[in-house]
Design an enzyme around this catalytic site. Sequence first.
Site, PDB file in Angstrom:
ATOM      1  CG  HIS A 201     -13.486  16.125  -2.084  1.00 50.25           C
ATOM      2  ND1 HIS A 201     -12.543  16.530  -3.011  1.00 50.25           N
ATOM      3  CD2 HIS A 201     -14.683  16.435  -2.634  1.00 50.25           C
ATOM      4  CE1 HIS A 201     -13.146  17.066  -4.055  1.00 50.25           C
ATOM      5  NE2 HIS A 201     -14.459  17.013  -3.856  1.00 50.25           N
TER       6      HIS A 201
ATOM      7  CG  ASP B  52      -9.210  15.923  -2.942  1.00 48.29           C
ATOM      8  OD1 ASP B  52      -9.846  14.889  -2.615  1.00 48.29           O
ATOM      9  OD2 ASP B  52      -9.760  16.950  -3.355  1.00 48.29           O
TER      10      ASP B  52
ATOM     11  N   GLY C 196     -19.996  18.994  -8.460  1.00 46.46           N
ATOM     12  CA  GLY C 196     -20.212  17.755  -9.199  1.00 46.46           C
ATOM     13  C   GLY C 196     -19.071  17.415 -10.139  1.00 46.46           C
TER      14      GLY C 196
ATOM     15  CB  SER D  86     -15.322  16.707  -6.951  1.00 51.52           C
ATOM     16  OG  SER D  86     -15.129  17.911  -6.269  1.00 51.52           O
TER      17      SER D  86
ATOM     18  CB  SER E 174      -8.663  19.028  -5.665  1.00 57.96           C
ATOM     19  OG  SER E 174      -8.780  19.221  -4.262  1.00 57.96           O
TER      20      SER E 174
END
Length: 380
Positions: free
Chosen positions: A224, A252, A332, A334, A349
């Site tokens: 993402h 993801d 942030g 991720s 994720s």
Amino acid sequence: MRRTTVIRTGLSALLLLGTWATAGIAPATAAAPAAEAPASAGLLSAMQKDLGLTESEATARLAAEKTATAVEGKARKAAGSTYGGSWFTPDTGKLTVAVTSDRNADAVRATGATVRLVKNSARQLDTVKERLDALDAPTGVSGWRVDPKSNQVVVSVVAAQKKDNDVRDFVTRALKTGPVTVEEIAEAPRTTAAGTVGGDPYYTGNVRCSIGFSVHGGFVTAGHCGQTGAAVRGWDNSAIGNFQGSSFPGNDYAWVNVANGWWTVPVVIGWGTVSDQLVRGSNEAPVGASICRSGSTTHWHCGNVQAKNVTVNYAQGTVYSLTQTSACVEGGDSGGAYISGDQAQGVTSGGSGNCTAGGQSIYQPIKPILSRYGLTLHTA
């Protein structure tokens, strides 16, 4: 990172997240801990802080988890079609394996696992979850997962929306698919990318995320965070490479190539708070095992693996086969790295809550990423 930027404190020392693809401060071998060490002193320190352990307890737990990880595959094979799932129990330091019949119980015990008799096999539970995966879920249903301890599939419903007609209808349909139970949660998980702000991350467009693990030729991260072809910049705003592949929702995961003077190292960075941790493999930790994560916003935090094969119903779409933990994350983080001992587990994720009041997180396991794109993990 580029050689001209290696002096950056914190980040450059070995590029966090498994690879800032770069850090090259020193050869990986120079920073390698003694072969017998279960983890760096920093990782042990983080486990003590987040899990309430003493140093000796953290060391013993890592040793027990390493044994449990090795036992799990053998026990599952011994259980055969009677396998009902497995989990690690920190208090006992043992792996428990659920079986639906006594006929293979002795063989499972012979591997070193504890045995529990259950009604439903893992295959039956996976089938029920697949039936739920085929349904359209409203936003008030945050996701569902196979829970080996309860021997059921657990559907998570946001408490404030439990009386919504669409939620009630979904729950009614879910309960008809097989052994399903419903839990209420305060808020739904969300992805944890962030708009561009200060920090030590990578950037694509106006999104900030965190690097996951080095692979030969690049690094893996969350899907993402960027679409295939998107340009990626480093913390110093210099070009790193581009997203070579990206999948979200559904999965993801993504991977980015490194060029322009950047290179990869098998390290999860400690951000100056804990020692950098070398990555030596990707053996999958069992449910119940400790796990630590590193991200560009909240740095190091630890928790436990709570569930696998989790479906999450994000606002952007449904993602399948994730793993849930009690470690916190924030915007942030991720794409950041999850590591158990010295074994890579996956990339961030999303999650719920925060690192002040506490929360949960969700990660994309790393092995499907490597398999999908034909990548090889960079290990020490």
